[in-house]
Enzyme design. Structure first.
Site, PDB file in Angstrom:
ATOM      1  N   ASP A   1     -19.820  57.449  44.079  1.00  0.00           N
ATOM      2  CA  ASP A   1     -19.027  56.899  42.990  1.00  0.00           C
ATOM      3  C   ASP A   1     -19.089  57.868  41.817  1.00  0.00           C
ATOM      4  OD1 ASP A   1     -17.441  55.124  41.468  1.00  0.00           O
ATOM      5  OD2 ASP A   1     -18.417  53.402  42.383  1.00  0.00           O
TER       6      ASP A   1
ATOM      7  N   HIS B   1      -7.009  47.520  46.254  1.00  0.00           N
ATOM      8  CA  HIS B   1      -6.163  46.585  45.499  1.00  0.00           C
ATOM      9  C   HIS B   1      -6.024  46.984  44.030  1.00  0.00           C
ATOM     10  CE1 HIS B   1      -9.461  43.559  43.926  1.00  0.00           C
ATOM     11  NE2 HIS B   1      -9.787  44.815  43.708  1.00  0.00           N
TER      12      HIS B   1
END
Length: 907
Positions: free
Chosen positions: A264, A306
């Site tokens: 990340d 999403h």
């Protein structure tokens, strides 16, 4: 519409009671049954609700969350935490709120079952009250009310102002529009406290999910038949943040059969020491960049897709697919899958929230299939959890582990393969043996892009059809410079007719030349929205009219206007030639087709003056322009008869592809207008060219090309004047003199037909079947001696009045060099930015014409002031001075393109 009657209500209740009898004592042990009961109750409520009541509920929906937010921040829920009834006075005494306000807010909360009413102005906690005492769930309410609320309120107005189109850019989406230009992540960066609220809410939400390993058979699917090498990676948790996915995975000792890595951004990564103690590694990584971990057994992406529109998801997925090992690696996507009909209210609300917050979307099963197929992946199976909203996809790479060129624009050609760590893979032997990759006739060369199976795919057209369409484009490409430099021969008779100087008449030619470049850029911008063929057709219609206008004009002003406009509209094909080549031909064919196309671009400004010179020996200056008008009309007829729409989006599934339609409707643009929703929006189409030239690689390459080619245009526009003054040439001698650059261009085309491919083949053989775009630039070093020597010889010959054959040789050498450079630069930028083929071609054309526009204005006075030796010697020095740009591009071009993907990516 079914009417509601007493009997229908009773029947619904009986069905409800019967289904309720089937539930276990603890109804939450049967989630599917519980959800069915809940839906039946909702249906029954809707059936007995009047439209008037429904409108009221619709209007008053925000009131419930507003009242809950007031009670949360006022700490009223905390007063109710012990479960004992509390009066309004009790809550007021504990919090300092006015009792009357408490009573009025509590009316809303008790009516909507957030709080229980235990008596007059007396309240107790409900399970919903209790859950809002949890910091994570409390932050969930804060997040949706404080952050999402302003964007949601703004959404209707935003969509109205933007033509009711799905938002595609997080930087200009509804959230940024509501928050003063700051998109979601920028807001959290500017105001860290808001970011903490968001992270707290998301963490709590994820903690309530069932462990993904309860749903997905990780042991058999991931942990068996693994690579036994020391550094083999078992699981890569992409965008894994605090590492929840990986922590769940390593809890089972049977899963510890390889390295587990959480990736990340640095600010989002969990505590490295804590994760390390569990056997989990951490790695700083931006998923919009190439995946550094190659060949892992599984890549895991959770609740990321999403957040982004399709084109950004394609980029994320492409970077992952490029790292996967065929037949071994899997990609797991943990996301919501909406049903095609009867979407649950929570799923529908989440989808709208993603649109308002991040221009993202929740997707149906069909949309997931289309998205994954568009980057060469397919769904192996969908594992559904009991929650009814979360689903787990497992997708695998069916064909190739090679990557794909960067994603710009709305759709992706899934088989345009480029891997930032390895380049284009053109040798089929370098691809896994189990792959069904399509190759050229030699069975060795990988076809890039991979053609679809559809007959209307331009890559599948017959060679005859492809070359007929290319010939039409080349013929139209030939026109603008032919017509522009024709005026260089007519300057003197025009000046005599207009009563002005040749230099003054030359201004019309400079304006025409500049507009050729500008027209090419505009044509490409319009093509991205309206389609290739109709833009070419309508531009050619106007080009024919303006060509006739300049031939039949009266007075210099009457000539100037149609002349300049003709440059703009005739320049369409010249600016968009690369676009047509990329649409119809495979990567290994590009250099040869560009070589043919560029030969006619460079030939055209010599054939025009040559023919005009012969005409002027017997005819008026208008005749060369009338001949040009006839030629333009012939090209227009060719477009009408043989022109074809070459745009084909392989990312659109066959069932969604519009019908091919009639040739006439494609020609005038009706068919393309009907299918415009499948391409760029008008704003996106206009911005593509701007974004392209903002890329450092494109800017540097065009800067180099402009300062190499500009002198060609200047020489073409003014050489007739120099030949007249230095050698006393008349129109016929000037015409014969133009054979020199024509012969040079033909030689460059013949040699280039083999040279560019030979250099590429040598690179591919020495790099294990791979080709980097930067390899295309090597040819410039071969052209450099011709460029420099040609300009120097030309300058000395003109000033010292050497034999005109020496002048012709010098001119020819320079033209030979520019032809080779033109193909090299065009092939380099096309290979680097295949999705922006039209835009890079238009900017190459613009840099050529813009430089020539400037030089054509200065050339005559420059030579008069300092002499031809100094003038052309300076031009040679400039050509040499910009060569380091080529070196920079060869050494750093790939890294610059990778940096562009991170910094200038289109979201």
């Amino acid at each position: 519409m079914t009417s509601t009657t007493r009997d229908s209500v009773l029947q619904s209740i009986r069905t409800l009671l019967a289904d309720a009898e089937k539930l276990p004592p603890n109804i939450f042990d049967d989630q599917a049954g519980r959800r069915s009961i809940k839906q039946q109750i909702a249906n029954l409520k809707n059936a007995i609700t009047t439209p008037f009541e429904g409108v009221g509920e619709l209007c008053f929906q925000p009131h419930r969350s507003a009242a809950a937010k007031i009670a949360l921040e006022g700490k009223w829920f905390e007063v109710l935490a012990d479960g004992r009834p509390k009066t309004a006075q009790d809550i007021a005494a504990a919090t300092g709120a006015e009792p009357l306000l408490i009573v009025r807010i509590m009316m809303v909360l008790t009516a909507t079952h957030v709080v229980e009413e235990r008596g007059p102005q007396t309240y107790g906690a409900t399970p919903l009250t209790q859950i809002l005492l949890d910091p994570g769930w409390a932050d969930g309410l804060r997040h949706f009310f404080d952050h999402c609320g302003p964007s949601m309120i703004n959404l209707p107005s935003y969509l109205q102002r933007n033509g009711y189109k799905v938002p595609q850019d997080v930087k200009t989406g509804p959230f940024a529009d509501a928050w003063g230009g700051r998109h979601t992540w920028a807001l959290y960066e500017d105001e860290p406290e808001r970011g903490k609220v968001f992270n707290s809410a998301m963490t709590r939400w994820k903690q309530t999910n069932r462990p993904w390993t309860d749903t997905y058979p990780a042991k058999s699917k991931i942990c068996e038949n693994v690579d036994q090498s020391k550094d083999a990676v078992l699981l890569v948790d992409i965008g894994g943040g605090r590492g929840h996915v990986s922590e769940v995975f390593v809890k089972d000792p049977a899963h510890r059969t390889g390295r587990v890595i959480v990736q990340d951004l640095p600010a989002a990564l969990g505590d490295a020491d804590s994760l390390s103690k569990q056997g989990i590694e951490t790695m700083a990584y931006d998923f919009f960049t190439p995946q550094p971990i190659k060949g892992a057994k599984a890549y895991f992406v959770r609740h990321i897709m999403h957040d982004w529109p399709d084109r950004a998801c394609r980029e994320i997925l492409s970077n992952t697919a490029a790292a996967m090992r065929p037949g071994y690696s899997k990609l797991l996507i943990d996301e919501l899958v909406l049903p095609d009909t009867n979407v649950p209210v929570q799923g529908a609300f989440l989808d709208l929230s993603m649109m308002a917050l991040e221009t993202g979307t929740e997707r149906t099963s069909g949309q997931w299939h289309d998205l994954l197929a568009s980057v060469g992946l397919r769904i192996e199976k969908i594992w559904s959890t009991n929650a009814g909203l979360e689903n787990l996809h497992v997708v695998k790479e069916p064909q190739s582990a090679i990557g794909y060129a960067e994603t710009e624009g709305q759709t992706v050609d899934p088989e345009l393969r480029y891997n930032y760590s390895e380049g284009y893979i053109l040798d089929v032997n370098q691809i896994g043996p189990n792959e069904s990759t399509k190759t050229a006739r030699d069975g060795q060369t990988v076809l890039i892009p991979q053609p679809s199976d559809a007959s209307d795919d331009p890559l599948n057209w017959s060679q005859a059809k492809k070359h007929i369409v290319l010939a039409v484009v080349i013929a139209c490409t030939f026109l603008p410079d032919y017509g522009s430099v024709t005026g260089a021969i007519t300057l003197i008779p025009q000046a005599a007719e207009y009563g002005t100087t040749p230099d003054e008449v030359n201004h019309s030619q400079s304006g025409n030349q500049f507009m050729v470049g500008a027209g090419g850029v505009v044509a490409v911008m319009l093509s991205a929205y309206f389609g290739r063929l109709p833009v070419l057709f309508w531009f050619m219609v106007i080009a024919t009219a303006t060509a006739a206008g300049q031939a039949g004009s009266h007075g210099f002003n009457g000539f100037f206007v149609p002349r300049v406009l003709n440059g703009f509209f005739a320049g369409a094909a010249q600016g968009s030639g690369l676009m047509f080549i990329k649409d119809m031909f495979f990567l290994h064919e590009h250099a040869r087709k560009i070589n043919i196309w560029q030969a006619f671009v460079i030939l055209s400004p010599y054939l025009g003056p040559l023919l005009a010179s012969f005409m002027l020996t017997e005819l008026s200056w208008r005749w060369p322009f009338w001949i040009y008008t006839i030629e333009t009309g012939v090209c227009l007829i060719a477009v009408i008869i043989w022109g074809e729409e070459t745009y084909y989006d392989r990312g659109v599934s066959v069932d969604k592809r519009p019908p091919h339609g009639s040739h006439l409707l494609r020609l005038i643009g009706v068919e393309q207008w009907r299918s415009r929703h499948l391409r760029n929006s008008f704003g996106e189409a206009m911005m593509r060219a701007v974004r392209t030239i903002s890329r450092p690689v494109v800017l540097l390459a065009n800067f180099y090309y402009m300062f190499t080619f500009a002198w060609v245009v200047g020489i073409n526009a003014t050489l007739a004047l120099f030949l007249t003054s230095s050698y006393g040439f008349g129109p016929k001698q000037i015409g014969f003199f133009f054979f020199a650059p024509i012969i040079a261009t033909i030689l460059a085309e013949v040699i280039g037909h083999y040279l560019h491919d030979i250099l590429a083949s040598l690179y591919i053989r020495s790099h294990r079947g791979r080709l980097e775009p930067e390899a295309r630039l090597s040819v410039i070093y071969i052209a450099l001696p011709f460029l420099l020597t040609g300009l120097v010889v030309l300058g000395f010959a003109l000033e010292r009045k050497w034999h005109y054959m020496v002048t012709a040789v010098g001119w020819g050498m320079y033209v030979f060099g520019t032809m080779v450079v033109s193909v090299g630069i065009s092939a380099y930028l096309l290979d680097s930015y295949p999705r922006e083929s039209g835009e890079v071609g238009a900017w190459i054309n613009f840099s050529r014409t813009a430089g020539g526009f400037i030089v054509a204005y200065l050339q005559v006075r420059w030579v008069d002031k300092v002499g031809a030796e100094a003038c052309f010697g300076t031009q040679a020095a400039v050509c040499a001075a910009v060569v380091p740009i080529v070196v920079v591009l060869q050494v750093f071009g790939k890294r610059l393109r990778m940096w562009e993907k991170r910094s200038l990516k289109m979201l």
